[in-house]
Design a protein around this motif. Sequence first.
Motif, PDB file in Angstrom:
ATOM      1  N   ARG A 148       0.891  -1.155   0.000  1.00  0.00           N
ATOM      2  CA  ARG A 148       0.000   0.000   0.000  1.00  0.00           C
ATOM      3  C   ARG A 148       0.930   1.205   0.000  1.00  0.00           C
ATOM      4  O   ARG A 148       2.005   1.176   0.598  1.00  0.00           O
ATOM      5  CB  ARG A 148      -0.901   0.059   1.236  1.00  0.00           C
ATOM      6  N   ILE A 149       0.522   2.253  -0.679  1.00  0.00           N
ATOM      7  CA  ILE A 149       1.347   3.456  -0.757  1.00  0.00           C
ATOM      8  C   ILE A 149       0.496   4.649  -0.318  1.00  0.00           C
ATOM      9  O   ILE A 149      -0.487   4.989  -0.978  1.00  0.00           O
ATOM     10  CB  ILE A 149       1.901   3.684  -2.179  1.00  0.00           C
ATOM     11  N   LEU A 150       0.869   5.244   0.790  1.00  0.00           N
ATOM     12  CA  LEU A 150       0.237   6.474   1.257  1.00  0.00           C
ATOM     13  C   LEU A 150       1.103   7.623   0.745  1.00  0.00           C
ATOM     14  O   LEU A 150       2.327   7.502   0.686  1.00  0.00           O
ATOM     15  CB  LEU A 150       0.179   6.494   2.781  1.00  0.00           C
ATOM     16  N   TYR A 151       0.499   8.740   0.371  1.00  0.00           N
ATOM     17  CA  TYR A 151       1.319   9.820  -0.179  1.00  0.00           C
ATOM     18  C   TYR A 151       0.736  11.189   0.136  1.00  0.00           C
ATOM     19  O   TYR A 151      -0.433  11.327   0.474  1.00  0.00           O
ATOM     20  CB  TYR A 151       1.518   9.650  -1.687  1.00  0.00           C
ATOM     21  N   GLN A 171      -2.015  17.257   3.563  1.00  0.00           N
ATOM     22  CA  GLN A 171      -1.332  16.062   4.067  1.00  0.00           C
ATOM     23  C   GLN A 171       0.179  16.238   4.187  1.00  0.00           C
ATOM     24  O   GLN A 171       0.839  15.514   4.935  1.00  0.00           O
ATOM     25  CB  GLN A 171      -1.620  14.863   3.151  1.00  0.00           C
ATOM     26  N   TRP A 172       0.750  17.156   3.434  1.00  0.00           N
ATOM     27  CA  TRP A 172       2.209  17.310   3.359  1.00  0.00           C
ATOM     28  C   TRP A 172       2.890  17.401   4.733  1.00  0.00           C
ATOM     29  O   TRP A 172       3.851  16.670   4.994  1.00  0.00           O
ATOM     30  CB  TRP A 172       2.565  18.516   2.492  1.00  0.00           C
ATOM     31  N   PRO A 173       2.423  18.268   5.646  1.00  0.00           N
ATOM     32  CA  PRO A 173       3.118  18.375   6.943  1.00  0.00           C
ATOM     33  C   PRO A 173       3.125  17.058   7.727  1.00  0.00           C
ATOM     34  O   PRO A 173       4.096  16.771   8.438  1.00  0.00           O
ATOM     35  CB  PRO A 173       2.328  19.447   7.698  1.00  0.00           C
ATOM     36  N   ALA A 189       6.393  15.163  -3.959  1.00  0.00           N
ATOM     37  CA  ALA A 189       5.535  14.237  -3.209  1.00  0.00           C
ATOM     38  C   ALA A 189       6.394  13.398  -2.274  1.00  0.00           C
ATOM     39  O   ALA A 189       7.555  13.105  -2.569  1.00  0.00           O
ATOM     40  CB  ALA A 189       4.764  13.331  -4.163  1.00  0.00           C
ATOM     41  N   LEU A 190       5.798  13.023  -1.169  1.00  0.00           N
ATOM     42  CA  LEU A 190       6.415  12.080  -0.235  1.00  0.00           C
ATOM     43  C   LEU A 190       5.520  10.853  -0.176  1.00  0.00           C
ATOM     44  O   LEU A 190       4.290  10.974  -0.082  1.00  0.00           O
ATOM     45  CB  LEU A 190       6.561  12.698   1.153  1.00  0.00           C
ATOM     46  N   LEU A 191       6.130   9.686  -0.243  1.00  0.00           N
ATOM     47  CA  LEU A 191       5.406   8.425  -0.283  1.00  0.00           C
ATOM     48  C   LEU A 191       5.811   7.573   0.907  1.00  0.00           C
ATOM     49  O   LEU A 191       6.978   7.585   1.309  1.00  0.00           O
ATOM     50  CB  LEU A 191       5.765   7.638  -1.549  1.00  0.00           C
ATOM     51  N   LEU A 192       4.867   6.830   1.437  1.00  0.00           N
ATOM     52  CA  LEU A 192       5.141   5.867   2.498  1.00  0.00           C
ATOM     53  C   LEU A 192       4.674   4.505   2.025  1.00  0.00           C
ATOM     54  O   LEU A 192       3.499   4.330   1.693  1.00  0.00           O
ATOM     55  CB  LEU A 192       4.424   6.247   3.795  1.00  0.00           C
ATOM     56  N   PHE A 193       5.600   3.560   1.977  1.00  0.00           N
ATOM     57  CA  PHE A 193       5.284   2.185   1.589  1.00  0.00           C
ATOM     58  C   PHE A 193       5.009   1.366   2.838  1.00  0.00           C
ATOM     59  O   PHE A 193       5.814   1.357   3.773  1.00  0.00           O
ATOM     60  CB  PHE A 193       6.462   1.560   0.831  1.00  0.00           C
ATOM     61  N   ILE A 194       3.881   0.676   2.839  1.00  0.00           N
ATOM     62  CA  ILE A 194       3.556  -0.259   3.907  1.00  0.00           C
ATOM     63  C   ILE A 194       3.171  -1.587   3.269  1.00  0.00           C
ATOM     64  O   ILE A 194       2.877  -1.643   2.065  1.00  0.00           O
ATOM     65  CB  ILE A 194       2.430   0.270   4.833  1.00  0.00           C
ATOM     66  N   SER A 195       3.203  -2.658   4.050  1.00  0.00           N
ATOM     67  CA  SER A 195       2.840  -3.962   3.495  1.00  0.00           C
ATOM     68  C   SER A 195       1.946  -4.723   4.462  1.00  0.00           C
ATOM     69  O   SER A 195       2.123  -4.655   5.680  1.00  0.00           O
ATOM     70  CB  SER A 195       4.087  -4.781   3.160  1.00  0.00           C
ATOM     71  N   LYS A 196       0.989  -5.444   3.890  1.00  0.00           N
ATOM     72  CA  LYS A 196       0.068  -6.272   4.666  1.00  0.00           C
ATOM     73  C   LYS A 196       0.787  -7.571   5.004  1.00  0.00           C
ATOM     74  O   LYS A 196       1.327  -8.237   4.126  1.00  0.00           O
ATOM     75  CB  LYS A 196      -1.202  -6.543   3.865  1.00  0.00           C
ATOM     76  N   THR A 197       0.780  -7.933   6.276  1.00  0.00           N
ATOM     77  CA  THR A 197       1.602  -9.060   6.742  1.00  0.00           C
ATOM     78  C   THR A 197       0.903 -10.410   6.664  1.00  0.00           C
ATOM     79  O   THR A 197       1.505 -11.429   6.996  1.00  0.00           O
ATOM     80  CB  THR A 197       2.057  -8.817   8.196  1.00  0.00           C
TER      81      THR A 197
END
Length: 195
Positions: A57-60, A67-69, A88-96
Amino acid sequence: MLKGSDKRQADHPIDTLFLDRWSPRAMSGEEIPEAELLVLFEAARWAPSSYNNQPWRILYARRGSEQWPLFFDLLVETNRVWAENAAALLLFISKTTFDHNGKPYPTHSYDTGAAWQNLALQGYLKGYVVHGMQGFDYERARVVLEIPDGFRVEAMAAVGQPGAMDALPEALRKRETPNDRRKLEQTICEGAFRL
């Protein structure tokens, strides 16, 4: 933007794409249209995954957005210095766990890494700077971005238009060049571990 193949040389014949992609920090601060970001996310979408589970999943957050701050404040100070000019800043997460049976998914991080690589290569092909990073507050990201249990916070990335290297602090300017890699024989071995 400097191409990696200007400084790097492969020991075996590979496509120059793999040499040319690297992780600059110099970004211009210009926006990237959301439609262009969606192209990068589409590339990530097509990464391989076990049982086609697609754990990533990618949150951005786009620069200048509400959302930026939230995303920017997660970064350690050394990354804030240059990432302030990202589009843009992206956060990668993964379902376990697997969707089909709820059991642990041993390769969730591996598969999410494949999605990251697809995104990074597509970004390079589009002429963007794509810089992955681990220098941020993982636990704070979980809380602030309301990441539920069952997901692992993996990494962040900054995406932007290429910028002038001399806009970076001097210490970062010295590092703003494609890195080499250790020799292949230091990474691989046939059979049991001998590295």
